[in-house]
Scaffold this active site. Sequence first.
Site, PDB file in Angstrom:
ATOM      1  N   THR A   1     -18.060  -1.392  -2.334  1.00  0.00           N
ATOM      2  CA  THR A   1     -17.894  -1.640  -3.914  1.00  0.00           C
ATOM      3  C   THR A   1     -18.632  -2.680  -3.789  1.00  0.00           C
ATOM      4  O   THR A   1     -20.099  -2.784  -4.593  1.00  0.00           O
ATOM      5  CB  THR A   1     -17.128  -1.053  -4.708  1.00  0.00           C
TER       6      THR A   1
ATOM      7  N   GLU B   1      20.214   5.850   4.651  1.00  0.00           N
ATOM      8  CA  GLU B   1      20.245   7.382   3.910  1.00  0.00           C
ATOM      9  C   GLU B   1      19.852   8.547   4.559  1.00  0.00           C
ATOM     10  O   GLU B   1      20.387   9.574   4.614  1.00  0.00           O
ATOM     11  CB  GLU B   1      18.098   7.458   3.508  1.00  0.00           C
TER      12      GLU B   1
ATOM     13  N   THR C   1     -12.382  -0.377  -1.110  1.00  0.00           N
ATOM     14  CA  THR C   1     -10.926  -1.716  -1.336  1.00  0.00           C
ATOM     15  C   THR C   1     -10.129  -0.594  -1.048  1.00  0.00           C
ATOM     16  O   THR C   1      -9.004  -0.929  -0.334  1.00  0.00           O
ATOM     17  CB  THR C   1     -11.271  -1.717  -2.900  1.00  0.00           C
ATOM     18  N   ASP C   2     -10.201   0.919  -1.403  1.00  0.00           N
ATOM     19  CA  ASP C   2      -9.242   2.197  -1.277  1.00  0.00           C
ATOM     20  C   ASP C   2      -8.740   1.518   0.167  1.00  0.00           C
ATOM     21  O   ASP C   2      -7.450   2.064   0.168  1.00  0.00           O
ATOM     22  CB  ASP C   2     -10.271   3.425  -0.881  1.00  0.00           C
TER      23      ASP C   2
ATOM     24  N   LYS D   1      -3.744  -2.781  -1.638  1.00  0.00           N
ATOM     25  CA  LYS D   1      -4.244  -2.099  -2.334  1.00  0.00           C
ATOM     26  C   LYS D   1      -3.293  -1.776  -3.523  1.00  0.00           C
ATOM     27  O   LYS D   1      -2.528  -0.642  -3.211  1.00  0.00           O
ATOM     28  CB  LYS D   1      -5.400  -1.270  -2.908  1.00  0.00           C
TER      29      LYS D   1
ATOM     30  N   TYR E   1     -20.161   4.161 -10.832  1.00  0.00           N
ATOM     31  CA  TYR E   1     -20.634   3.764 -10.305  1.00  0.00           C
ATOM     32  C   TYR E   1     -21.217   4.455  -8.473  1.00  0.00           C
ATOM     33  O   TYR E   1     -20.167   5.248  -8.442  1.00  0.00           O
ATOM     34  CB  TYR E   1     -21.287   1.815 -10.087  1.00  0.00           C
TER      35      TYR E   1
HETATM   36  N1  LIG Z   1     -13.147  -1.084  -4.936  1.00  0.00           N
HETATM   37  C1  LIG Z   1     -14.003  -0.211  -3.680  1.00  0.00           C
HETATM   38  O1  LIG Z   1     -14.493  -0.533  -3.126  1.00  0.00           O
HETATM   39  C2  LIG Z   1     -13.725   1.244  -3.591  1.00  0.00           C
HETATM   40  C3  LIG Z   1     -14.795   2.126  -4.025  1.00  0.00           C
HETATM   41  C4  LIG Z   1     -14.569   3.105  -2.436  1.00  0.00           C
HETATM   42  N2  LIG Z   1     -13.362   4.848  -3.186  1.00  0.00           N
HETATM   43  C5  LIG Z   1     -14.445   2.507  -1.640  1.00  0.00           C
HETATM   44  O2  LIG Z   1     -13.213   2.375  -0.884  1.00  0.00           O
HETATM   45  O3  LIG Z   1     -15.164   2.399  -0.351  1.00  0.00           O
END
Ligand SMILES: NC(=O)CC[C@H](N)C(=O)O
Length: 345
Positions: free
Chosen positions: A29, A302, A109-110, A182, A43
């Site tokens: 992103t 467990e 970010t994923d 995240k 987007y």
């Molecule tokens: N906020 C993001 O970067 C998510 C955008 C995309 N799903 C990725 O991880 O690249």
Amino acid sequence: QDAVPGVVTTAAAPAAARPHVVVLATGGTIAGAGASAMNSATYTAAKVPVDKLLAGLPELSQVARVSGEQVFQIASESFTNDNLLTLARRVSQLVKQPDVDGIVVTHGTDTLAETAYFLGLTVHTDKPIAVVGSMRPGTALSADGALNLVNAVHVAASKDARGKGVLVTMNDEIQTARDVNKDVNIQTGAFKSQWGPLGMVVEGRNYWFRAPIKRHTQQSEFNIDTIERLPQVDIVYAYGNVQPTAVQALVAGGAKALIHAGTGNGSVADRMVQPLRDAQAQGVMIVRSSRVPYGFVLRNAEQPDDKYDWVAAHDMRPEKARLLTMLALARGASTSELQRMFWEY
Ligand SMILES: NC(=O)CC[C@H](N)C(=O)O
């Protein structure tokens, strides 16, 4: 300016005195673009090339001499083991160059936390490596990427960030790659660590509160320079009424280890114990982690790990446990060695 193909230098002269930071762009992103300023969540990721990203941030030249390289242009959910190896090898090459003071990796970010942890496990350097992304594309109102990137370059250029391993600079915080995840999927304060950030970066100054205690970078026994390939390690998720179908399919598909993302303290459904032991009898290592994001999995709580020769993933999320297990198996580690690694890294 360095006349290296694919490399753009954005900093104005006299730049020689400033630290040299290389920005390795992989997409996400932070390189995304939406149709309108209202599109904060709808987007396309991985659109804007690194030279455009850097050229749009004249503030960077006050912080460092910045060059950029486009390593990939992908959304991070599509990252593969090959992408990890390619990126880590490039980081490792660059940090060996005397003219490079720090590295920034821009990333979706994923899976950003996975890549950051992998780099911290495999790249041997005391130079700062800052991994950064954004939750909103640069085209959106209150886009967070610009400041996140300036902060990342600042941290990567900082002498006081040396020796602290791979850092993640999101939302003004400096997090250690090992601990951060995240945890929120739609807000700018998306990255959390149950053990807390190391510090903050505000207006071009780092404020440190603690340092990482776990082995990373220079103290790591893994080294990207000697890793040729990563063995297949997969994750099986626990839930009510779970059946052994996924375990059997993953073993048939060639998994060398399975990370069990268990319920609670890594608990395993009664009907899953024998299928997991059957997998193990075929040479598949079994690692018990938890689908619960906070807390940690204890040995022999467990399930009788000693008796079954299973490994407890401690506080590692399943997806990060996968990375450590791949690296361990690539070195031919035994279950007891892998258990030691989960305590140490
Ligand atoms: N906020 C993001 O970067 C998510 C955008 C995309 N799903 C990725 O991880 O690249």
